[in-house]
Design a protein around this motif. Structure first.
Motif, PDB file in Angstrom:
ATOM      1  N   LEU B  52       0.818  -1.218   0.000  1.00 58.56           N
ATOM      2  CA  LEU B  52       0.000   0.000   0.000  1.00 58.56           C
ATOM      3  C   LEU B  52       0.853   1.269   0.000  1.00 58.56           C
ATOM      4  O   LEU B  52       0.374   2.336  -0.375  1.00 58.56           O
ATOM      5  CB  LEU B  52      -0.940   0.028   1.202  1.00 58.56           C
ATOM      6  N   TYR B  53       2.095   1.128   0.421  1.00 58.04           N
ATOM      7  CA  TYR B  53       2.964   2.310   0.459  1.00 58.04           C
ATOM      8  C   TYR B  53       3.330   2.796  -0.942  1.00 58.04           C
ATOM      9  O   TYR B  53       3.905   3.868  -1.096  1.00 58.04           O
ATOM     10  CB  TYR B  53       4.214   2.023   1.302  1.00 58.04           C
ATOM     11  N   ARG B  54       3.011   2.003  -1.951  1.00 58.58           N
ATOM     12  CA  ARG B  54       3.149   2.477  -3.329  1.00 58.58           C
ATOM     13  C   ARG B  54       2.090   3.527  -3.644  1.00 58.58           C
ATOM     14  O   ARG B  54       2.253   4.342  -4.552  1.00 58.58           O
ATOM     15  CB  ARG B  54       2.965   1.317  -4.307  1.00 58.58           C
ATOM     16  N   TYR B  55       0.981   3.485  -2.894  1.00 60.56           N
ATOM     17  CA  TYR B  55      -0.174   4.314  -3.250  1.00 60.56           C
ATOM     18  C   TYR B  55      -0.471   5.426  -2.250  1.00 60.56           C
ATOM     19  O   TYR B  55      -1.053   6.434  -2.603  1.00 60.56           O
ATOM     20  CB  TYR B  55      -1.412   3.425  -3.427  1.00 60.56           C
ATOM     21  N   PHE B  56      -0.087   5.191  -1.005  1.00 60.11           N
ATOM     22  CA  PHE B  56      -0.283   6.222   0.014  1.00 60.11           C
ATOM     23  C   PHE B  56       0.971   6.301   0.884  1.00 60.11           C
ATOM     24  O   PHE B  56       1.611   5.281   1.145  1.00 60.11           O
ATOM     25  CB  PHE B  56      -1.504   5.906   0.885  1.00 60.11           C
ATOM     26  N   ALA B  57       1.277   7.513   1.310  1.00 57.44           N
ATOM     27  CA  ALA B  57       2.515   7.710   2.066  1.00 57.44           C
ATOM     28  C   ALA B  57       2.461   7.026   3.424  1.00 57.44           C
ATOM     29  O   ALA B  57       3.494   6.794   4.042  1.00 57.44           O
ATOM     30  CB  ALA B  57       2.783   9.201   2.239  1.00 57.44           C
ATOM     31  N   GLY B  58       1.260   6.702   3.875  1.00 61.01           N
ATOM     32  CA  GLY B  58       1.119   6.055   5.174  1.00 61.01           C
ATOM     33  C   GLY B  58      -0.329   6.086   5.598  1.00 61.01           C
ATOM     34  O   GLY B  58      -1.214   6.482   4.836  1.00 61.01           O
ATOM     35  N   ARG B  59      -0.560   5.674   6.832  1.00 61.77           N
ATOM     36  CA  ARG B  59      -1.924   5.595   7.331  1.00 61.77           C
ATOM     37  C   ARG B  59      -2.618   6.951   7.314  1.00 61.77           C
ATOM     38  O   ARG B  59      -3.767   7.073   6.871  1.00 61.77           O
ATOM     39  CB  ARG B  59      -1.899   5.019   8.744  1.00 61.77           C
ATOM     40  N   ASP B  60      -1.934   7.967   7.781  1.00 53.97           N
ATOM     41  CA  ASP B  60      -2.546   9.285   7.845  1.00 53.97           C
ATOM     42  C   ASP B  60      -2.896   9.820   6.463  1.00 53.97           C
ATOM     43  O   ASP B  60      -3.896  10.517   6.292  1.00 53.97           O
ATOM     44  CB  ASP B  60      -1.607  10.266   8.560  1.00 53.97           C
ATOM     45  N   ASP B  61      -2.053   9.512   5.498  1.00 53.85           N
ATOM     46  CA  ASP B  61      -2.308   9.975   4.135  1.00 53.85           C
ATOM     47  C   ASP B  61      -3.600   9.353   3.599  1.00 53.85           C
ATOM     48  O   ASP B  61      -4.426  10.032   2.978  1.00 53.85           O
ATOM     49  CB  ASP B  61      -1.120   9.602   3.251  1.00 53.85           C
ATOM     50  N   LEU B  62      -3.773   8.073   3.845  1.00 56.06           N
ATOM     51  CA  LEU B  62      -5.010   7.409   3.422  1.00 56.06           C
ATOM     52  C   LEU B  62      -6.217   8.013   4.129  1.00 56.06           C
ATOM     53  O   LEU B  62      -7.244   8.308   3.500  1.00 56.06           O
ATOM     54  CB  LEU B  62      -4.916   5.905   3.719  1.00 56.06           C
ATOM     55  N   LEU B  63      -6.079   8.231   5.423  1.00 54.04           N
ATOM     56  CA  LEU B  63      -7.177   8.815   6.192  1.00 54.04           C
ATOM     57  C   LEU B  63      -7.533  10.204   5.653  1.00 54.04           C
ATOM     58  O   LEU B  63      -8.715  10.541   5.473  1.00 54.04           O
ATOM     59  CB  LEU B  63      -6.761   8.901   7.666  1.00 54.04           C
ATOM     60  N   SER B  64      -6.540  10.998   5.341  1.00 57.97           N
ATOM     61  CA  SER B  64      -6.788  12.330   4.790  1.00 57.97           C
ATOM     62  C   SER B  64      -7.539  12.242   3.470  1.00 57.97           C
ATOM     63  O   SER B  64      -8.459  13.024   3.209  1.00 57.97           O
ATOM     64  CB  SER B  64      -5.465  13.071   4.576  1.00 57.97           C
ATOM     65  N   ALA B  65      -7.155  11.290   2.640  1.00 60.74           N
ATOM     66  CA  ALA B  65      -7.827  11.127   1.346  1.00 60.74           C
ATOM     67  C   ALA B  65      -9.296  10.775   1.552  1.00 60.74           C
ATOM     68  O   ALA B  65     -10.177  11.298   0.858  1.00 60.74           O
ATOM     69  CB  ALA B  65      -7.122  10.047   0.526  1.00 60.74           C
ATOM     70  N   LEU B  66      -9.563   9.903   2.519  1.00 62.88           N
ATOM     71  CA  LEU B  66     -10.952   9.513   2.791  1.00 62.88           C
ATOM     72  C   LEU B  66     -11.758  10.711   3.273  1.00 62.88           C
ATOM     73  O   LEU B  66     -12.915  10.891   2.886  1.00 62.88           O
ATOM     74  CB  LEU B  66     -10.986   8.405   3.846  1.00 62.88           C
ATOM     75  N   ILE B  67     -11.147  11.519   4.127  1.00 53.93           N
ATOM     76  CA  ILE B  67     -11.844  12.691   4.656  1.00 53.93           C
ATOM     77  C   ILE B  67     -12.136  13.690   3.544  1.00 53.93           C
ATOM     78  O   ILE B  67     -13.240  14.225   3.436  1.00 53.93           O
ATOM     79  CB  ILE B  67     -11.009  13.319   5.795  1.00 53.93           C
ATOM     80  N   ARG B  68     -11.144  13.920   2.704  1.00 54.83           N
ATOM     81  CA  ARG B  68     -11.359  14.821   1.567  1.00 54.83           C
ATOM     82  C   ARG B  68     -12.520  14.336   0.700  1.00 54.83           C
ATOM     83  O   ARG B  68     -13.402  15.107   0.332  1.00 54.83           O
ATOM     84  CB  ARG B  68     -10.074  14.905   0.735  1.00 54.83           C
ATOM     85  N   ASP B  69     -12.501  13.064   0.369  1.00 61.29           N
ATOM     86  CA  ASP B  69     -13.564  12.497  -0.465  1.00 61.29           C
ATOM     87  C   ASP B  69     -14.932  12.674   0.193  1.00 61.29           C
ATOM     88  O   ASP B  69     -15.919  12.985  -0.478  1.00 61.29           O
ATOM     89  CB  ASP B  69     -13.311  11.001  -0.712  1.00 61.29           C
ATOM     90  N   ALA B  70     -14.980  12.448   1.503  1.00 67.16           N
ATOM     91  CA  ALA B  70     -16.261  12.546   2.207  1.00 67.16           C
ATOM     92  C   ALA B  70     -16.799  13.966   2.134  1.00 67.16           C
ATOM     93  O   ALA B  70     -17.979  14.184   1.832  1.00 67.16           O
ATOM     94  CB  ALA B  70     -16.099  12.102   3.665  1.00 67.16           C
ATOM     95  N   TYR B  71     -15.937  14.935   2.393  1.00 72.68           N
ATOM     96  CA  TYR B  71     -16.361  16.330   2.275  1.00 72.68           C
ATOM     97  C   TYR B  71     -16.863  16.623   0.860  1.00 72.68           C
ATOM     98  O   TYR B  71     -17.913  17.244   0.674  1.00 72.68           O
ATOM     99  CB  TYR B  71     -15.208  17.276   2.608  1.00 72.68           C
ATOM    100  N   ASP B  72     -16.106  16.181  -0.114  1.00 69.67           N
ATOM    101  CA  ASP B  72     -16.479  16.472  -1.499  1.00 69.67           C
ATOM    102  C   ASP B  72     -17.812  15.829  -1.859  1.00 69.67           C
ATOM    103  O   ASP B  72     -18.642  16.425  -2.549  1.00 69.67           O
ATOM    104  CB  ASP B  72     -15.377  15.982  -2.448  1.00 69.67           C
ATOM    105  N   ASP B  73     -18.021  14.613  -1.384  1.00 73.43           N
ATOM    106  CA  ASP B  73     -19.283  13.925  -1.644  1.00 73.43           C
ATOM    107  C   ASP B  73     -20.452  14.649  -0.994  1.00 73.43           C
ATOM    108  O   ASP B  73     -21.502  14.831  -1.609  1.00 73.43           O
ATOM    109  CB  ASP B  73     -19.213  12.492  -1.101  1.00 73.43           C
ATOM    110  N   ALA B  74     -20.255  15.031   0.261  1.00 74.25           N
ATOM    111  CA  ALA B  74     -21.319  15.747   0.958  1.00 74.25           C
ATOM    112  C   ALA B  74     -21.620  17.069   0.256  1.00 74.25           C
ATOM    113  O   ALA B  74     -22.788  17.445   0.069  1.00 74.25           O
ATOM    114  CB  ALA B  74     -20.919  16.002   2.417  1.00 74.25           C
ATOM    115  N   ALA B  75     -20.571  17.756  -0.146  1.00 73.54           N
ATOM    116  CA  ALA B  75     -20.761  19.025  -0.845  1.00 73.54           C
ATOM    117  C   ALA B  75     -21.512  18.816  -2.153  1.00 73.54           C
ATOM    118  O   ALA B  75     -22.386  19.606  -2.520  1.00 73.54           O
ATOM    119  CB  ALA B  75     -19.411  19.689  -1.102  1.00 73.54           C
ATOM    120  N   ALA B  76     -21.186  17.735  -2.846  1.00 76.34           N
ATOM    121  CA  ALA B  76     -21.864  17.454  -4.113  1.00 76.34           C
ATOM    122  C   ALA B  76     -23.342  17.157  -3.879  1.00 76.34           C
ATOM    123  O   ALA B  76     -24.201  17.603  -4.651  1.00 76.34           O
ATOM    124  CB  ALA B  76     -21.188  16.278  -4.815  1.00 76.34           C
TER     125      ALA B  76
END
Lengths: 237, 237
Positions: B52-76
């Motif tokens: 997974l480290y090929r795709y995300f810098a670490g656990r926090d990076d993945l968590l940040s991506a999920l949070i961003r997506d959630a905000y964007d989805d809610a906004a949409a």
DNA sequence: TGTACATCAGTGAACGCGCGTTCACTGATGTAC
DNA sequence: TGTACATCAGTGAACGCGCGTTCACTGATGTAC
């Protein structure tokens, strides 16, 4: 040992239990919710990990005790405010602000304890059975505030649902009856309490989650506005 | 490789990133918030942990991506509802219900994603900088709903605070200006949006935390009542 | 069209960490006679 | 008042677990000539 009489050992035992809970709460406040670790608590107290098993059956047992205490404290804060408002002979709207303000003050002073009872469920933890009763004890004093006025159109659908709930659930009816004598107005009180609960969770929950830090308003102003909306809807005063 | 043109490797890469996020969300939904574990995600996908480290810098990076997506989805979801309400030519009160309902529907359908953006902060995780902007994108469409009516006494104190905030914070003023053209009414819109935020968090937050399961009411009835209180206070319609 | 090379996805072993919990034990403290 | 015994707080070693993260590596895939 005669019943009711407690020796020095029992006293010491209760004291250590308290110290464990205090330490756990302090760590919860520092490290965030969900970070309750028996071994860390023990280390801070200068004890070994297994020692805590003399006082609590395990991690979940300690967590349950903290949650129970938090509910009881919140309920006491609201009950105190209700007693004070009674003594001062305040009108329902002022009482609503007094009770809601007391709840918010308690939560803002100890956000980690608020998060314990209202936050997201801790993974792998099952809430104890008496949680619902304790939550009701917090909300109880709000019930009679909404029985004097007449609820407006905005809350009529909710009132209808509350009537159905009261008819179907003897437990909730009994709880409401402890605070509201006129059963014809039980649904008003219940609808108001449910709304209070949501209003409180709205501003207090956001505040304790730290979402207000970069915003240009004070938590008590927002809560006061929310409670006034509610008072308006029930034509209180 | 020419700029702008993506080879098959880049496409595959993006696809795998998505699959990782989907798997992480599914586990979050099952195991509760705060239970995001890279190794578990990898195992479910049939990969080794380090892959997974090929795709995300670490656990926090993945968590940040999920949070961003959630905000964007809610906004949409909110923006879609706003566009639909515009097309239907609804009045402000109806629009408020449409937008708030869309937000609640989104949250109720995916409570774990709602908890990601509104729940208690995950221990040891620091929210990324752009969180505030994304939260504002969710609330933006609510702003113009409150500029037509005149706010009542219950919200006047909050409106005063909003005026001060607008004067002191150029960033928030610019954000409001994107949705409200008449700057003399910016504070009304902002006060309404802050209240909407609290009202939404009140019922939706309690609902997603699972507190409604034993209660005799529906989440949408409660939210509708809360939004009507708000519409009343701003004399919408 | 074929070949040599660079790129990159993914592996397996390993490290160090903190956790909940159990177990057999030691030593101090309270209590019964 | 003194002694024998029961109670109980607390210890240290141990187990097994899942976690984030690193490292050197292998093998497949795309690309330049």
């Amino acid at each position: 040992m005669a019943a009711g009489q407690e020796g020095p050992r029992a006293r010491y035992r209760e004291q250590t239990r308290s110290e464990i809970k205090d330490t756990a709460l302090r760590q919860l406040a520092e490290s965030g919710a969900g970070a309750l670790a028996l071994t860390r608590v023990a280390k801070e107290m200068g004890l070994s990990g297994p020692a805590l098993y003399r006082y609590f059956a395990g991690r979940d047992d300690l967590l349950s005790a903290l949650i129970r205490d938090a509910y009881d404290d919140a309920a006491a804060a609201v009950a105190d405010a209700a007693a004070g408002a009674e003594e001062a002979g305040q009108n329902p709207r002022a009482r609503l602000h007094a009770l809601g303000g007391a709840y918010r003050t308690w939560a803002a002073a100890e956000p980690h304890r608020y998060l314990l009872i209202q936050g997201a469920p801790v993974p792998g933890y099952v809430a104890p059975d008496d949680t619902r009763d304790r939550a009701r004890a917090v909300l109880g004093p709000f019930l009679p505030l909404f029985t004097d006025g007449s609820p407006g159109a905005s809350v009529s659908a909710l009132v209808t649902e509350m009537e159905a709930w009261l008819a179907a659930d003897a437990g909730v009816a009994e709880w409401v009856a402890r605070y509201v004598s006129d059963t014809r107005r039980s649904a008003y009180g219940l609808a108001g309490a449910v709304l209070v609960w949501a209003q409180l969770h709205g501003s207090v929950g956001l505040e304790t989650a730290g979402q207000f830090t970069r915003m240009g308003h004070r938590g008590d102003t927002l809560l006061a506005a929310q409670l006034d909306l509610l008072a308006d809807a029930f034509t209180l005063d």
